[in-house]
Write a protein that holds these residues in place. Structure first.
Motif, PDB file in Angstrom:
ATOM      1  N   ILE A  21       0.845  -1.187   0.000  1.00  0.00           N
ATOM      2  CA  ILE A  21       0.000   0.000   0.000  1.00  0.00           C
ATOM      3  C   ILE A  21       0.885   1.243   0.000  1.00  0.00           C
ATOM      4  O   ILE A  21       1.765   1.398   0.850  1.00  0.00           O
ATOM      5  N   LEU A  22       0.662   2.114  -0.963  1.00  0.00           N
ATOM      6  CA  LEU A  22       1.525   3.273  -1.162  1.00  0.00           C
ATOM      7  C   LEU A  22       1.176   4.401  -0.194  1.00  0.00           C
ATOM      8  O   LEU A  22       0.053   4.474   0.312  1.00  0.00           O
ATOM      9  N   PRO A  23       2.124   5.303   0.065  1.00  0.00           N
ATOM     10  CA  PRO A  23       1.819   6.479   0.891  1.00  0.00           C
ATOM     11  C   PRO A  23       0.700   7.308   0.270  1.00  0.00           C
ATOM     12  O   PRO A  23       0.489   7.281  -0.951  1.00  0.00           O
ATOM     13  N   VAL A  24      -0.011   8.044   1.110  1.00  0.00           N
ATOM     14  CA  VAL A  24      -1.111   8.885   0.638  1.00  0.00           C
ATOM     15  C   VAL A  24      -0.769  10.354   0.891  1.00  0.00           C
ATOM     16  O   VAL A  24       0.048  10.676   1.764  1.00  0.00           O
ATOM     17  N   GLN A  25      -1.407  11.220   0.123  1.00  0.00           N
ATOM     18  CA  GLN A  25      -1.188  12.654   0.267  1.00  0.00           C
ATOM     19  C   GLN A  25      -2.309  13.290   1.073  1.00  0.00           C
ATOM     20  O   GLN A  25      -3.471  12.911   0.947  1.00  0.00           O
ATOM     21  N   GLY A  52      -6.372  -2.348  -4.332  1.00  0.00           N
ATOM     22  CA  GLY A  52      -6.814  -1.038  -4.785  1.00  0.00           C
ATOM     23  C   GLY A  52      -7.912  -0.459  -3.921  1.00  0.00           C
ATOM     24  O   GLY A  52      -7.984   0.763  -3.713  1.00  0.00           O
ATOM     25  N   THR A  53      -8.787  -1.327  -3.420  1.00  0.00           N
ATOM     26  CA  THR A  53      -9.847  -0.875  -2.524  1.00  0.00           C
ATOM     27  C   THR A  53      -9.257  -0.316  -1.238  1.00  0.00           C
ATOM     28  O   THR A  53      -9.657   0.753  -0.759  1.00  0.00           O
ATOM     29  N   VAL A  54      -8.298  -1.035  -0.676  1.00  0.00           N
ATOM     30  CA  VAL A  54      -7.635  -0.585   0.545  1.00  0.00           C
ATOM     31  C   VAL A  54      -6.897   0.727   0.297  1.00  0.00           C
ATOM     32  O   VAL A  54      -6.958   1.658   1.111  1.00  0.00           O
ATOM     33  N   GLN A  55      -6.194   0.795  -0.840  1.00  0.00           N
ATOM     34  CA  GLN A  55      -5.418   1.989  -1.145  1.00  0.00           C
ATOM     35  C   GLN A  55      -6.289   3.247  -1.141  1.00  0.00           C
ATOM     36  O   GLN A  55      -5.866   4.314  -0.676  1.00  0.00           O
ATOM     37  N   THR A  56      -7.511   3.123  -1.626  1.00  0.00           N
ATOM     38  CA  THR A  56      -8.424   4.268  -1.657  1.00  0.00           C
ATOM     39  C   THR A  56      -9.025   4.527  -0.283  1.00  0.00           C
ATOM     40  O   THR A  56      -9.063   5.671   0.193  1.00  0.00           O
ATOM     41  N   LEU A  57      -9.481   3.482   0.381  1.00  0.00           N
ATOM     42  CA  LEU A  57     -10.152   3.638   1.672  1.00  0.00           C
ATOM     43  C   LEU A  57      -9.236   4.214   2.740  1.00  0.00           C
ATOM     44  O   LEU A  57      -9.677   4.952   3.630  1.00  0.00           O
ATOM     45  N   VAL A  58      -7.949   3.888   2.685  1.00  0.00           N
ATOM     46  CA  VAL A  58      -7.031   4.255   3.762  1.00  0.00           C
ATOM     47  C   VAL A  58      -6.760   5.765   3.799  1.00  0.00           C
ATOM     48  O   VAL A  58      -6.189   6.271   4.769  1.00  0.00           O
ATOM     49  N   GLN A  59      -7.185   6.484   2.765  1.00  0.00           N
ATOM     50  CA  GLN A  59      -7.031   7.937   2.782  1.00  0.00           C
ATOM     51  C   GLN A  59      -7.802   8.573   3.943  1.00  0.00           C
ATOM     52  O   GLN A  59      -7.347   9.540   4.548  1.00  0.00           O
ATOM     53  N   ASP A  60      -8.994   8.001   4.241  1.00  0.00           N
ATOM     54  CA  ASP A  60      -9.885   8.624   5.221  1.00  0.00           C
ATOM     55  C   ASP A  60     -10.339   7.666   6.323  1.00  0.00           C
ATOM     56  O   ASP A  60     -11.203   8.032   7.122  1.00  0.00           O
ATOM     57  N   HIS A  61      -9.781   6.448   6.343  1.00  0.00           N
ATOM     58  CA  HIS A  61     -10.248   5.449   7.305  1.00  0.00           C
ATOM     59  C   HIS A  61      -9.084   4.636   7.853  1.00  0.00           C
ATOM     60  O   HIS A  61      -8.031   4.518   7.210  1.00  0.00           O
ATOM     61  N   GLU A  62      -9.286   4.090   9.014  1.00  0.00           N
ATOM     62  CA  GLU A  62      -8.394   3.078   9.566  1.00  0.00           C
ATOM     63  C   GLU A  62      -8.968   1.741   9.121  1.00  0.00           C
ATOM     64  O   GLU A  62     -10.001   1.297   9.608  1.00  0.00           O
ATOM     65  N   VAL A  63      -8.309   1.118   8.159  1.00  0.00           N
ATOM     66  CA  VAL A  63      -8.881  -0.032   7.461  1.00  0.00           C
ATOM     67  C   VAL A  63      -8.385  -1.345   8.079  1.00  0.00           C
ATOM     68  O   VAL A  63      -7.185  -1.553   8.245  1.00  0.00           O
ATOM     69  N   TYR A  64      -9.321  -2.222   8.376  1.00  0.00           N
ATOM     70  CA  TYR A  64      -9.016  -3.567   8.854  1.00  0.00           C
ATOM     71  C   TYR A  64      -9.475  -4.550   7.777  1.00  0.00           C
ATOM     72  O   TYR A  64     -10.605  -4.456   7.290  1.00  0.00           O
ATOM     73  N   LEU A 110     -14.040  -2.308   8.834  1.00  0.00           N
ATOM     74  CA  LEU A 110     -13.687  -3.704   8.561  1.00  0.00           C
ATOM     75  C   LEU A 110     -14.076  -4.024   7.123  1.00  0.00           C
ATOM     76  O   LEU A 110     -15.250  -3.983   6.763  1.00  0.00           O
ATOM     77  N   LEU A 111     -13.088  -4.326   6.295  1.00  0.00           N
ATOM     78  CA  LEU A 111     -13.294  -4.704   4.906  1.00  0.00           C
ATOM     79  C   LEU A 111     -13.177  -6.220   4.805  1.00  0.00           C
ATOM     80  O   LEU A 111     -12.107  -6.779   5.039  1.00  0.00           O
ATOM     81  N   VAL A 112     -14.278  -6.877   4.464  1.00  0.00           N
ATOM     82  CA  VAL A 112     -14.307  -8.338   4.391  1.00  0.00           C
ATOM     83  C   VAL A 112     -14.067  -8.767   2.951  1.00  0.00           C
ATOM     84  O   VAL A 112     -14.853  -8.454   2.049  1.00  0.00           O
ATOM     85  N   ALA A 113     -12.953  -9.463   2.742  1.00  0.00           N
ATOM     86  CA  ALA A 113     -12.573  -9.901   1.401  1.00  0.00           C
ATOM     87  C   ALA A 113     -13.272 -11.214   1.047  1.00  0.00           C
ATOM     88  O   ALA A 113     -13.576 -12.018   1.925  1.00  0.00           O
ATOM     89  N   PRO A 114     -13.511 -11.432  -0.230  1.00  0.00           N
ATOM     90  CA  PRO A 114     -14.106 -12.704  -0.644  1.00  0.00           C
ATOM     91  C   PRO A 114     -13.171 -13.874  -0.368  1.00  0.00           C
ATOM     92  O   PRO A 114     -11.953 -13.736  -0.432  1.00  0.00           O
ATOM     93  N   VAL A 139     -16.616  -2.047  -9.625  1.00  0.00           N
ATOM     94  CA  VAL A 139     -17.336  -1.554  -8.453  1.00  0.00           C
ATOM     95  C   VAL A 139     -16.369  -1.224  -7.317  1.00  0.00           C
ATOM     96  O   VAL A 139     -16.603  -0.287  -6.547  1.00  0.00           O
ATOM     97  N   PHE A 140     -15.277  -1.980  -7.206  1.00  0.00           N
ATOM     98  CA  PHE A 140     -14.376  -1.787  -6.061  1.00  0.00           C
ATOM     99  C   PHE A 140     -12.923  -1.534  -6.457  1.00  0.00           C
ATOM    100  O   PHE A 140     -12.039  -1.517  -5.605  1.00  0.00           O
ATOM    101  N   SER A 141     -12.668  -1.302  -7.748  1.00  0.00           N
ATOM    102  CA  SER A 141     -11.309  -0.975  -8.173  1.00  0.00           C
ATOM    103  C   SER A 141     -11.370  -0.141  -9.444  1.00  0.00           C
ATOM    104  O   SER A 141     -12.344  -0.196 -10.191  1.00  0.00           O
ATOM    105  N   GLY A 142     -10.334   0.649  -9.674  1.00  0.00           N
ATOM    106  CA  GLY A 142     -10.276   1.438 -10.890  1.00  0.00           C
ATOM    107  C   GLY A 142     -10.716   2.877 -10.691  1.00  0.00           C
ATOM    108  O   GLY A 142     -11.029   3.333  -9.592  1.00  0.00           O
ATOM    109  N   LYS A 143     -10.746   3.616 -11.789  1.00  0.00           N
ATOM    110  CA  LYS A 143     -10.987   5.053 -11.740  1.00  0.00           C
ATOM    111  C   LYS A 143     -12.390   5.409 -11.269  1.00  0.00           C
ATOM    112  O   LYS A 143     -12.580   6.375 -10.519  1.00  0.00           O
TER     113      LYS A 143
END
Length: 406
Positions: free
Chosen positions: A63-67, A119-131, A104-108, A383-387
């Motif tokens: 997971i990359l750093p966020v701005q 990619g879902t985590v990468q986006t969510l982690v900008q504003d959330h503490e993701v588990y 809490l993000l539940v993966a399939p 739905v959960f990845s991409g632009k």
């Protein structure tokens, strides 16, 4: 025998693929990325050979750093905070933030590792503490740890929500939407202090009787005995989970590959052309996708069979007949949780309306706590990845969670 035969073939092919990968790296480094045309072709061929095989080890999340709003970058801390023999609970957290909403993000558990949601985590982690539920490959779990079925899946979600504590949020992507809705109902029935503040269900099979897809139809074509006889294998001797009944990941992936075989062939051809033309960034995107896509894990046999039977054949959840360890689920007990359902216009795995069905099933939730988003122009993974996920769907998710935070 099908699993044993596959493993024998894999054991023979792996050294060839490893040689091809090492030879590709040598060619690229030796000629500093600018080899003569014959060596370019040989390097591209080696890459194709190295990719054409399945791996059974989870890739890294990276997971990359966020701005932030000021343009400063902040690293993401990854940590295992809780776990069971079947799953690790990973936390992804911005190093500069300490009071973000917990999600809490539940993966399939569907043949791929949870890194499919990178990619879902990468986006969510900008504003959330993701588990994240980092499910372990069932073939590496000893039989002494017991079986793993749909009840255990639901139970894990409840345990993890308890670990997060009150006022946390829950999100399920595709297959886990059923278990997430069930866990929310059970916690609501118990008036549990850790019941989700919000529940986001994304492209999931809540009611597959609505606009059934090819995947839904295939699940109903045969009786459950056929699935058990033809698709369930035994873990071979060389793994810790020897003797476990599993739905091998390679069977699941081959089924998905065959659904879009021409598209995958074209992707490999495009990868080859990009390498020859020196378009390495474009080529790397394709390579990285297939390295992730071909990293597979087995499914617990009992879990797979129960999911096919209860979710896709008998539709127990929308009919009000799904139980947890013999206990009836009451979706009407959900009265406090904010509910968001998300679907893709072009989803060929979960048809339009299948996830939306949760809105009607939660019939005691006030209308202001319910939101539905249909995203134009995307298929299942969009739905959960991409632009469009990043630019159009995620803002809806973020705003709903902020509303539920109070």
């Amino acid at each position: 025998m099908i699993y044993h035969n596959y493993q024998m073939a894999a054991n023979l092919a792996d050294p060839v693929r490893q040689f091809a990968e090492q030879a590709r790296e040598i060619c690229m480094k030796w000629f500093d990325g600018k080899p003569a045309t014959p060596l370019q072709r040989m390097t591209a061929y080696y890459e194709q050979i190295a990719l054409m095989g399945f791996t059974h080890a989870r890739p890294n999340y990276n997971i990359l750093p966020v701005q932030d709003l000021q343009g400063q970058t902040h690293a993401i801390q990854e940590e295992r905070v809780y776990g069971t023999p079947f799953c690790d609970l990973l936390r992804f957290k911005r190093e500069d933030q300490h009071d973000l909403p917990k999600l809490l993000l539940v993966a399939p558990m569907s043949g791929h590792f949870a890194t499919l949601l990178r990619g879902t985590v990468q986006t969510l982690v900008q504003d959330h503490e993701v588990y994240l539920t980092d499910w372990r490959n069932i073939r590496d779990i000893r039989m002494s740890e017991g079986e793993f079925g749909l009840d255990e899946y639901i139970e894990h979600i409840i345990w993890f929500m308890q670990h997060l504590g009150p006022n946390a949020h829950l999100m399920g992507v595709c297959q886990p939407t059923v278990a997430c809705l069930a866990a929310t109902a059970l916690m609501a029935q118990d008036r549990h202090e850790c019941q989700p503040a919000s529940l986001t269900l994304m492209a999931g099979p809540i009611d597959t009787r609505i606009n059934p897809t090819q995947v839904n139809e295939l699940a109903k074509e045969k009786p459950i005995d056929w699935f058990e006889k033809n698709l369930i294998g035994m873990v071979p001797l060389q793994f810790k989970g020897v003797g476990r009944r599993v739905y091998p990941g390679f069977i699941q992936l081959m089924a998905f590959l065959n659904m879009n075989l021409s598209r995958h062939r074209q992707s490999f051809a495009t990868l080859y052309e990009h390498r020859l033309n020196g378009d390495h960034e474009k080529a790397d995107v394709i390579r990285d996708f297939y390295q992730e896509y071909f990293a597979i894990m087995d499914l617990s046999g009992p879990f797979y069979l129960e999911t096919v039977k209860h979710v896709f054949q008998d539709h127990l959840l929308p009919k009000g007949e799904l139980t947890y360890r013999g206990r009836a689920l009451e979706l009407g007990a959900i009265r406090k949780t904010f509910l968001l359902t998300v679907e893709g216009e072009r989803d060929d795995i979960c048809g339009q309306g299948q996830t939306l069905a949760a809105q009607d099933l939660c019939n005691m939730l006030p209308a202001y706590r319910k939101t539905h988003h249909l995203q134009a122009g995307v298929g299942h993974y969009g739905v959960f990845s991409g632009k469009r996920w990043e630019g159009q769907i995620y803002p809806v998710v973020r705003n709903m969670i902020q509303s539920a935070q109070g």
